[in-house]
Structures are given as structure tokens and as C-alpha cells.
Write a protein that holds these residues in place. Structure first.
Motif, mmCIF file in Angstrom:
data_model
loop_
_atom_site.group_PDB
_atom_site.id
_atom_site.type_symbol
_atom_site.label_atom_id
_atom_site.label_comp_id
_atom_site.label_asym_id
_atom_site.label_seq_id
_atom_site.Cartn_x
_atom_site.Cartn_y
_atom_site.Cartn_z
ATOM 1 N N LYS A 20 -93.312 -29.115 -41.469
ATOM 2 C CA LYS A 20 -93.968 -30.424 -41.458
ATOM 3 C C LYS A 20 -94.867 -30.532 -42.675
ATOM 4 C CE LYS A 20 -97.338 -32.935 -38.627
ATOM 5 N NZ LYS A 20 -98.278 -33.090 -39.679
ATOM 6 N N ILE A 21 -94.872 -31.696 -43.316
ATOM 7 C CA ILE A 21 -95.770 -31.927 -44.441
ATOM 8 C C ILE A 21 -97.189 -32.051 -43.908
ATOM 9 C CG2 ILE A 21 -96.409 -33.568 -46.269
ATOM 10 C CD1 ILE A 21 -93.931 -31.934 -46.888
ATOM 11 N N PHE A 38 -82.283 -31.421 -38.988
ATOM 12 C CA PHE A 38 -82.713 -32.813 -38.930
ATOM 13 C C PHE A 38 -83.849 -33.041 -39.917
ATOM 14 C CE2 PHE A 38 -80.878 -31.594 -34.945
ATOM 15 C CZ PHE A 38 -80.023 -32.645 -34.656
ATOM 16 N N LEU A 39 -83.774 -34.140 -40.644
ATOM 17 C CA LEU A 39 -84.773 -34.503 -41.640
ATOM 18 C C LEU A 39 -85.414 -35.820 -41.236
ATOM 19 C CD1 LEU A 39 -86.097 -34.268 -44.498
ATOM 20 C CD2 LEU A 39 -84.108 -35.519 -45.364
ATOM 21 N N CYS A 48 -91.126 -36.007 -44.155
ATOM 22 C CA CYS A 48 -92.328 -35.581 -43.441
ATOM 23 C C CYS A 48 -92.072 -34.369 -42.556
ATOM 24 C CB CYS A 48 -92.969 -36.707 -42.664
ATOM 25 S SG CYS A 48 -91.922 -37.839 -41.824
ATOM 26 N N SER A 49 -90.808 -34.103 -42.201
ATOM 27 C CA SER A 49 -90.550 -32.892 -41.432
ATOM 28 C C SER A 49 -89.070 -32.524 -41.463
ATOM 29 C CB SER A 49 -91.010 -33.045 -39.980
ATOM 30 O OG SER A 49 -90.214 -33.970 -39.292
ATOM 31 N N VAL A 50 -88.850 -31.243 -41.190
ATOM 32 C CA VAL A 50 -87.504 -30.699 -41.023
ATOM 33 C C VAL A 50 -87.510 -29.948 -39.703
ATOM 34 C CG1 VAL A 50 -85.820 -29.044 -41.895
ATOM 35 C CG2 VAL A 50 -87.072 -30.487 -43.494
ATOM 36 N N PHE A 51 -86.515 -30.197 -38.863
ATOM 37 C CA PHE A 51 -86.383 -29.521 -37.579
ATOM 38 C C PHE A 51 -85.014 -28.862 -37.543
ATOM 39 C CE2 PHE A 51 -84.745 -29.482 -33.245
ATOM 40 C CZ PHE A 51 -85.761 -28.825 -32.572
ATOM 41 N N VAL A 52 -84.985 -27.596 -37.152
ATOM 42 C CA VAL A 52 -83.712 -26.880 -37.058
ATOM 43 C C VAL A 52 -83.614 -26.240 -35.679
ATOM 44 C CG1 VAL A 52 -82.203 -25.153 -38.090
ATOM 45 C CG2 VAL A 52 -83.836 -26.390 -39.535
ATOM 46 N N ASP A 53 -82.643 -26.694 -34.913
ATOM 47 C CA ASP A 53 -82.377 -26.147 -33.594
ATOM 48 C C ASP A 53 -81.375 -25.003 -33.739
ATOM 49 O OD1 ASP A 53 -82.612 -26.042 -30.819
ATOM 50 O OD2 ASP A 53 -80.901 -27.374 -30.527
ATOM 51 N N ASN A 68 -91.406 -15.538 -41.171
ATOM 52 C CA ASN A 68 -92.173 -15.457 -42.408
ATOM 53 C C ASN A 68 -92.744 -16.834 -42.755
ATOM 54 O OD1 ASN A 68 -92.721 -15.415 -45.345
ATOM 55 N ND2 ASN A 68 -91.874 -13.357 -45.187
ATOM 56 N N SER A 69 -93.968 -16.861 -43.258
ATOM 57 C CA SER A 69 -94.631 -18.132 -43.550
ATOM 58 C C SER A 69 -94.459 -18.603 -44.995
ATOM 59 C CB SER A 69 -96.119 -18.024 -43.217
ATOM 60 O OG SER A 69 -96.714 -17.040 -44.044
ATOM 61 N N ASN A 70 -93.791 -17.829 -45.847
ATOM 62 C CA ASN A 70 -93.585 -18.222 -47.244
ATOM 63 C C ASN A 70 -92.264 -18.988 -47.350
ATOM 64 O OD1 ASN A 70 -93.427 -18.489 -49.996
ATOM 65 N ND2 ASN A 70 -93.474 -16.304 -50.437
ATOM 66 N N VAL A 71 -92.332 -20.309 -47.155
ATOM 67 C CA VAL A 71 -91.139 -21.151 -47.067
ATOM 68 C C VAL A 71 -91.192 -22.269 -48.106
ATOM 69 C CG1 VAL A 71 -89.808 -22.689 -45.552
ATOM 70 C CG2 VAL A 71 -90.984 -20.710 -44.583
ATOM 71 N N LYS A 72 -90.045 -22.535 -48.713
ATOM 72 C CA LYS A 72 -89.883 -23.685 -49.610
ATOM 73 C C LYS A 72 -88.607 -24.411 -49.202
ATOM 74 C CE LYS A 72 -91.992 -21.513 -53.574
ATOM 75 N NZ LYS A 72 -91.763 -20.826 -54.823
ATOM 76 N N ILE A 73 -88.695 -25.730 -49.183
ATOM 77 C CA ILE A 73 -87.530 -26.556 -48.882
ATOM 78 C C ILE A 73 -87.405 -27.602 -49.981
ATOM 79 C CG2 ILE A 73 -86.473 -28.168 -47.265
ATOM 80 C CD1 ILE A 73 -88.101 -26.778 -45.027
ATOM 81 N N ALA A 74 -86.273 -27.600 -50.652
ATOM 82 C CA ALA A 74 -86.004 -28.570 -51.714
ATOM 83 C C ALA A 74 -84.943 -29.549 -51.232
ATOM 84 C CB ALA A 74 -85.539 -27.856 -52.975
ATOM 85 N N ILE A 75 -85.240 -30.837 -51.387
ATOM 86 C CA ILE A 75 -84.311 -31.885 -50.982
ATOM 87 C C ILE A 75 -84.099 -32.812 -52.171
ATOM 88 C CG2 ILE A 75 -83.912 -33.819 -49.410
ATOM 89 C CD1 ILE A 75 -85.947 -32.374 -47.511
ATOM 90 N N ASP A 76 -82.839 -32.990 -52.523
ATOM 91 C CA ASP A 76 -82.480 -33.892 -53.608
ATOM 92 C C ASP A 76 -81.364 -34.781 -53.083
ATOM 93 O OD1 ASP A 76 -82.414 -35.098 -56.089
ATOM 94 O OD2 ASP A 76 -81.135 -33.554 -56.987
#
Length: 115
Positions: A20-21, A38-39, A48-53, A68-76
Motif C-alpha cells: 500500500k502507498i 490485483f492493482l 495505491c495498492s497491490v493485493f496478491v492472493d 522480507n520488508s525490502n520490496v519494490k514494485i514497478a508498474i509501467d
């Protein structure tokens, strides 16, 4: 590319990942961009958020990695293609490039827990 601070959490019991942002409390649209991913975007077309079931199966990684808390998500995204990349500890655990069948608006965004 716009960058915002990501707050991520993983629930091992339910095997769900949520990113979540920081500071975002609502969304305008929610898109299924891949099986189990889901985006949510706001009215300004900002993620504003990404959910993965079933996250460990979707990403094909052990549950311990998702903690792990070191996460990056890139969306283009443009009118033709959507690209979604997720990194944990700089290791790419997910890379999806698909046709933008949902009509997701143009997005070029990085969500980073270390921002």
C-alpha cells in the motif's frame, strides 16, 4: 517515473501479500492484472495498492521470502501493454508483461519500501 513509499505486509497464514502507498486511503478502480494479482488506482491514476492472493504460489517463492520488508514494485502501463515487476531484496520475484485488456490508464510508477 514517479516514486512513492510502499508499506508492505505478508500474512503467512492466509498467504496474502499487500503493498500500500503510504498515506493513500481510498481507490477508484481495482484491476485484476494477472491470476491472483490485483492493482488498485486512485482517481488521479496513481497506484495505491497491490493485493496478491495465494502469493507464495503466484510468485513461486517460499513464504519466508515474502516476509522480507525490502520490496519494490514497478508498474509501467500504456494503452497497449502492462508491465509489472516485483523485487524483494533486489531479487526479481515477478515479471509480467501482458496486453492491457482492462483499459488501465497510462502509469509509470515505482513503489519502494526504502523511499
Amino acid at each position: 517515473m514517479n516514486t512513492k513509499r510502499l508499506i508492505s505486509s505478508y500474512d503467512e497464514i492466509n498467504d496474502t501479500f499487500v503493498g500500500k502507498i503510504d498515506g493513500k486511503n481510498s481507490y477508484c478502480a481495482d484491476y485484476s492484472i494477472s491470476d491472483g494479482i490485483f492493482l488498485a488506482i486512485d482517481k488521479n491514476n496513481i497506484p495505491c495498492s497491490v493485493f496478491v492472493d495465494n502469493a507464495s504460489n503466484v510468485f513461486n517463492v517460499p513464504k519466508t521470502i515474502l516476509e522480507n520488508s525490502n520490496v519494490k514494485i514497478a508498474i509501467d502501463c500504456d494503452s497497449v501493454f502492462l508491465s509489472f515487476n516485483m523485487f524483494i531484496e533486489d531479487l526479481k520475484i515477478c515479471s509480467i508483461k501482458s496486453e492491457n485488456r482492462c483499459g488501465i490508464p497510462k502509469i509509470n510508477f515505482l513503489m519502494d519500501t526504502n523511499y
